[in-house]
Motif scaffolding. Structure first.
Motif, PDB file in Angstrom:
ATOM      1  N   HIS A 168       0.779  -1.236   0.000  1.00  0.00           N
ATOM      2  CA  HIS A 168       0.000   0.000   0.000  1.00  0.00           C
ATOM      3  C   HIS A 168       0.816   1.295   0.000  1.00  0.00           C
ATOM      4  O   HIS A 168       0.237   2.371   0.038  1.00  0.00           O
ATOM      5  N   ARG A 169       2.141   1.180   0.008  1.00  0.00           N
ATOM      6  CA  ARG A 169       3.013   2.364  -0.009  1.00  0.00           C
ATOM      7  C   ARG A 169       2.895   3.237   1.243  1.00  0.00           C
ATOM      8  O   ARG A 169       3.166   4.439   1.192  1.00  0.00           O
ATOM      9  N   ILE A 170       2.495   2.653   2.341  1.00  0.00           N
ATOM     10  CA  ILE A 170       2.553   3.345   3.625  1.00  0.00           C
ATOM     11  C   ILE A 170       3.901   2.996   4.250  1.00  0.00           C
ATOM     12  O   ILE A 170       4.208   1.808   4.410  1.00  0.00           O
ATOM     13  N   PRO A 171       4.746   3.972   4.592  1.00  0.00           N
ATOM     14  CA  PRO A 171       6.070   3.652   5.137  1.00  0.00           C
ATOM     15  C   PRO A 171       5.990   2.689   6.309  1.00  0.00           C
ATOM     16  O   PRO A 171       5.176   2.872   7.227  1.00  0.00           O
ATOM     17  N   ALA A 172       6.831   1.662   6.280  1.00  0.00           N
ATOM     18  CA  ALA A 172       6.849   0.692   7.379  1.00  0.00           C
ATOM     19  C   ALA A 172       7.167   1.386   8.697  1.00  0.00           C
ATOM     20  O   ALA A 172       6.643   1.006   9.751  1.00  0.00           O
ATOM     21  N   SER A 173       8.021   2.400   8.643  1.00  0.00           N
ATOM     22  CA  SER A 173       8.395   3.123   9.859  1.00  0.00           C
ATOM     23  C   SER A 173       7.190   3.801  10.487  1.00  0.00           C
ATOM     24  O   SER A 173       7.034   3.808  11.717  1.00  0.00           O
ATOM     25  N   ILE A 174       6.311   4.362   9.660  1.00  0.00           N
ATOM     26  CA  ILE A 174       5.110   5.035  10.157  1.00  0.00           C
ATOM     27  C   ILE A 174       4.156   4.020  10.782  1.00  0.00           C
ATOM     28  O   ILE A 174       3.631   4.218  11.884  1.00  0.00           O
ATOM     29  N   THR A 175       3.927   2.913  10.091  1.00  0.00           N
ATOM     30  CA  THR A 175       3.026   1.889  10.615  1.00  0.00           C
ATOM     31  C   THR A 175       3.529   1.351  11.947  1.00  0.00           C
ATOM     32  O   THR A 175       2.772   1.229  12.914  1.00  0.00           O
TER      33      THR A 175
END
Length: 277
Positions: free
Chosen positions: A84-91
């Motif tokens: 989904h192109r959500i940064p892994a760091s943010i998640t």
């Protein structure tokens, strides 16, 4: 005498009715469909494990519970990033912060690691928890991994978060500030808290992990090229659309679209995202 007997019977009926009404109210409050959540599949985690080991070795003073959380869910965050192109760091940072490293009362009783509230479309199980207001409704999951999957869906299916996907997938600072601006959290310090977690635990290194080929990004179907985002197999409703016209466009049926989107009737609105298959 007869009048007294009649009045007594009527009183009993009223009390009985009130009792069953309260019982029904409680049942409705706790109701929710048990969703068919897929059992989590173990993900190959070599890259994530190596980074976590390196993190622990070089930073012995870091919080052990946070490191345990990273070890458990880094691979899931990376998978969601590739999908989904959500940064892994943010998640990961959101999971750590929102769930209290997986140890908050809400996380423990609901597997909800992102503080996602029920909202009107939620049909699954729910729990009630004091947050901004007393006794608010939160989503309940069978697996923590389902919470991660729903977090991605939550961000990708709502128009107010669409601008976030204009950022690079490794722009964690832009994402952190954008989440607050879009209304994900009311805390003014929310972006700084996420950024501090990411930088203290070097979570941005997970954003660099390449897709091994098992997860493919899927674009939203829309006529507006600017809004083409990796937000699943969804169609954005435009002016003049009906469920019938959308069904014909994607060679499916109105009933199928209603079923997979949990629609109770044929009402749709411009900008709404609908699963098409």
């Amino acid at each position: 005498m007869k009048l007294r007997v009649v009045l007594f019977c009527v009183s009993l009926l009223i009390l009985s009715s009130c009792g069953s009404s309260k019982k029904a109210s409680r049942t409705k409050r706790d109701a929710g469909v048990v969703l068919n959540e897929p059992k989590p599949v173990k993900i190959a985690t070599s890259s994530e494990v190596e980074r976590t080991k390196d993190l622990i070795t070089k930073n012995s003073n870091l919080n052990k519970q946070t490191l345990d959380y990273i070890r458990k869910y880094a691979a899931v965050s990376v998978k969601e990033m590739h999908l989904h192109r959500i940064p892994a760091s943010i998640t990961l940072a959101q999971g750590i912060l929102e769930s209290g490293r997986g140890r908050s009362e809400l996380a423990l009783k609901s597997n909800n690691h992102f503080g996602i509230k029920c909202h009107s479309e939620w049909q699954g199980q729910r729990v009630y928890h004091d947050d901004d207001h007393k006794g608010e409704c939160f989503r309940k999951y069978q697996y923590v991994e389902s919470s991660y999957d729903d977090h991605s869906a939550f961000l990708t299916q709502r128009r107010r978060y669409a601008f976030l996907f204009d950022y690079d997938s490794d722009d964690y600072k832009g994402w952190a500030k954008g989440l607050r601006r879009a209304g994900y959290a009311t805390d003014k310090k929310y972006p700084n808290k996420l950024i501090k977690i990411i930088e203290d635990y070097r979570l941005h290194e997970f954003d660099k992990i390449k897709n091994r080929g098992g997860n493919k990004n899927i674009d939203v179907v829309t006529d507006d090229a600017r809004t083409k985002k990796t937000i699943g197999k969804y169609y954005e409703v435009k002016k003049g659309d009906t469920l019938y016209s959308i069904a014909r466009k994607f060679n499916t049926t109105v009933e199928t679209i209603k079923e997979i989107n949990g629609l109770k009737d044929n009402t749709i609105s411009i900008g709404q995202h609908l699963l098409t298959r």
